[in-house]
Motif scaffolding. Structure first.
Motif, PDB file in Angstrom:
ATOM      1  N   ILE A  19      12.837  -2.634   7.666  1.00  0.00           N
ATOM      2  CA  ILE A  19      13.928  -2.763   6.687  1.00  0.00           C
ATOM      3  C   ILE A  19      13.473  -3.597   5.494  1.00  0.00           C
ATOM      4  O   ILE A  19      13.829  -3.313   4.341  1.00  0.00           O
ATOM      5  N   VAL A  44      11.694  -1.395   3.210  1.00  0.00           N
ATOM      6  CA  VAL A  44      12.645  -0.582   2.449  1.00  0.00           C
ATOM      7  C   VAL A  44      13.135  -1.346   1.219  1.00  0.00           C
ATOM      8  O   VAL A  44      13.119  -0.844   0.095  1.00  0.00           O
ATOM      9  N   SER A  95      12.210  -0.377  -2.748  1.00  0.00           N
ATOM     10  CA  SER A  95      13.270   0.446  -3.307  1.00  0.00           C
ATOM     11  C   SER A  95      13.444   0.246  -4.809  1.00  0.00           C
ATOM     12  O   SER A  95      13.291  -0.864  -5.327  1.00  0.00           O
ATOM     13  N   ASP A 100      19.281   3.664  -1.917  1.00  0.00           N
ATOM     14  CA  ASP A 100      18.411   3.172  -0.845  1.00  0.00           C
ATOM     15  C   ASP A 100      18.934   1.840  -0.300  1.00  0.00           C
ATOM     16  O   ASP A 100      18.863   1.578   0.901  1.00  0.00           O
ATOM     17  N   ALA A 134      20.062   1.052   3.484  1.00  0.00           N
ATOM     18  CA  ALA A 134      19.478  -0.124   4.124  1.00  0.00           C
ATOM     19  C   ALA A 134      20.565  -1.091   4.574  1.00  0.00           C
ATOM     20  O   ALA A 134      20.508  -1.661   5.671  1.00  0.00           O
ATOM     21  N   ARG A 140       9.659   3.805   1.818  1.00  0.00           N
ATOM     22  CA  ARG A 140      10.967   3.199   2.077  1.00  0.00           C
ATOM     23  C   ARG A 140      11.818   4.094   2.969  1.00  0.00           C
ATOM     24  O   ARG A 140      12.583   3.615   3.813  1.00  0.00           O
ATOM     25  N   VAL A 141      11.704   5.427   2.810  1.00  0.00           N
ATOM     26  CA  VAL A 141      12.472   6.348   3.638  1.00  0.00           C
ATOM     27  C   VAL A 141      11.979   6.296   5.084  1.00  0.00           C
ATOM     28  O   VAL A 141      12.766   6.268   6.025  1.00  0.00           O
ATOM     29  N   GLY A 180      10.656   3.782   6.480  1.00  0.00           N
ATOM     30  CA  GLY A 180      11.116   2.509   7.035  1.00  0.00           C
ATOM     31  C   GLY A 180      12.540   2.578   7.538  1.00  0.00           C
ATOM     32  O   GLY A 180      12.866   2.025   8.592  1.00  0.00           O
ATOM     33  N   ILE A 181      13.429   3.263   6.806  1.00  0.00           N
ATOM     34  CA  ILE A 181      14.810   3.400   7.262  1.00  0.00           C
ATOM     35  C   ILE A 181      14.878   4.283   8.513  1.00  0.00           C
ATOM     36  O   ILE A 181      15.617   3.998   9.451  1.00  0.00           O
ATOM     37  N   SER A 184      14.073   2.522  11.639  1.00  0.00           N
ATOM     38  CA  SER A 184      15.013   1.461  11.982  1.00  0.00           C
ATOM     39  C   SER A 184      16.052   1.923  12.989  1.00  0.00           C
ATOM     40  O   SER A 184      16.863   1.130  13.462  1.00  0.00           O
ATOM     41  N   SER A 228      18.982   8.999   4.839  1.00  0.00           N
ATOM     42  CA  SER A 228      17.678   8.824   4.200  1.00  0.00           C
ATOM     43  C   SER A 228      16.805  10.060   4.411  1.00  0.00           C
ATOM     44  O   SER A 228      16.044  10.464   3.529  1.00  0.00           O
TER      45      SER A 228
END
Length: 248
Positions: free
Chosen positions: A72, A75, A79, A84, A88, A198-199, A201-202, A205, A241
Motif C-alpha cells: 500500500i 501505491v 500514485s 488511486d 488505496a 501501483r495497481v 500493489g493494490i 493487498s 484497480s
C-alpha cells in the motif's frame, strides 16, 4: 523445523524447480539486471523469513494485514491520480477493520516488528521485481529465487539441521515450494510486466482477505460482521484497480 527451516525448504526447492523449468542461464544479463535480481531475491528471502517468524508470535491474519502495508505504501508513493488514492484508502479502511486495535489482548511486539520488516521487504520486492520484469518473466523469477535461496538455505540449515533431509519434510516442502513459491511468484512476475506498479500493489493487498477466507474454510475460524465488511472493502479496492489497469 522452525520458521527458518520451512523457509529454506520452500525457497530452496522452488529455486531448483524454476531453474529446471526455465533454464535461465540462457538469458543474457546486464550488470543492472543482475543487481536488480540480487536485490529482488534478497527481499524475497527476507520477506519469507520475517513473516514466518511473525506467524509464530502473532495471529496470521494480523501479521498479513501488517505486511501488506508495504504494498500500500508503494501505491501511495507511486500514485499520480486521485482515484488511486480512493482505492488505496478503501484498502486501508479494510485493513484497519481487520486489525484488532481495540483488543484487550496485546500483540507480541517482536511479532509486530517481524511483520513490519516483512512489509518493508514486500514493498522492495515489488519495486525491484518491476525493474527485473524487463527480462522474460520465467528466467527473472528463477534468478531471483536462486538469490533468495543462497541467503535462506544456509540460515535454515544452520537452524534445523538434518531435519530438513527427512523424507516427510522434503515431500511437504516440495508441495509448499510449488504451491506457495514456484507457481505464484512466476505468475506475479508476469503480472508485474503488464501492470503499473501501483495497481499491482493494490491487487496484492487483498492477501488478508484471502487469508481470512482460508482460515474460515480450512481452520473453521469465524469472522465478525465488521471483519466481513473489511474483506468487502479490500476486494472492492482490488477489483476496481484491476478494472482500471487496462487504461494505463
Amino acid at each position: 523445523m522452525g520458521s527458518e527451516g520451512v523457509t529454506a525448504l520452500r525457497v530452496g526447492l522452488s529455486a531448483g524447480i524454476l531453474f529446471a523449468a526455465y533454464r535461465p542461464w540462457r538469458t543474457r544479463l546486464t550488470r543492472s539486471d543482475a543487481l536488480n535480481l540480487v536485490i529482488y531475491g534478497l527481499m524475497l528471502g527476507c520477506m519469507n523469513l520475517l513473516i514466518y517468524r511473525a506467524f509464530a508470535l502473532i495471529p496470521i491474519g494480523v501479521a498479513v494485514a501488517i505486511e501488506v502495508t508495504g504494498p500500500i505504501a508503494v501505491v501511495l508513493l507511486a500514485s499520480r491520480r486521485a482515484r488511486d488514492f480512493l482505492w488505496a484508502g478503501c484498502a486501508i479502511a479494510g485493513l484497519a477493520l481487520l486489525l484488532p486495535i481495540s483488543s484487550s489482548a496485546p500483540l507480541d511486539p517482536r511479532g509486530v516488528a517481524w511483520a513490519v520488516g516483512a512489509a518493508f521487504c514486500w514493498a522492495m520486492y515489488i519495486v525491484f521485481g518491476k525493474r527485473a520484469s524487463t527480462l522474460a518473466g520465467g528466467p527473472a523469477v528463477a534468478w531471483g529465487m536462486l538469490a533468495a535461496a543462497m541467503f535462506t538455505v544456509p540460515v535454515g540449515a544452520a537452524s534445523a539441521g538434518a531435519a530438513l533431509l527427512s523424507p516427510a519434510a522434503l515431500l511437504g516442502g516440495l508441495a509448499v515450494a510449488v504451491l506457495s513459491s514456484a507457481l505464484p511468484y512466476s505468475l506475479e512476475m508476469m503480472a508485474l510486466a503488464r501492470l503499473p506498479r501501483r495497481v499491482f500493489g493494490i491487487l496484492v493487498s487483498s492477501a488478508p482477505a484471502i487469508g481470512a477466507l482460508a482460515g474460515f474454510l480450512v481452520l473453521g475460524e469465524r469472522l465478525a460482521g465488521l471483519q466481513w465488511l473489511a474483506i468487502a472493502l479490500i476486494v472492492l479496492a482490488a477489483g476496481a484497480s484491476a478494472a482500471n489497469a487496462s487504461s494505463d
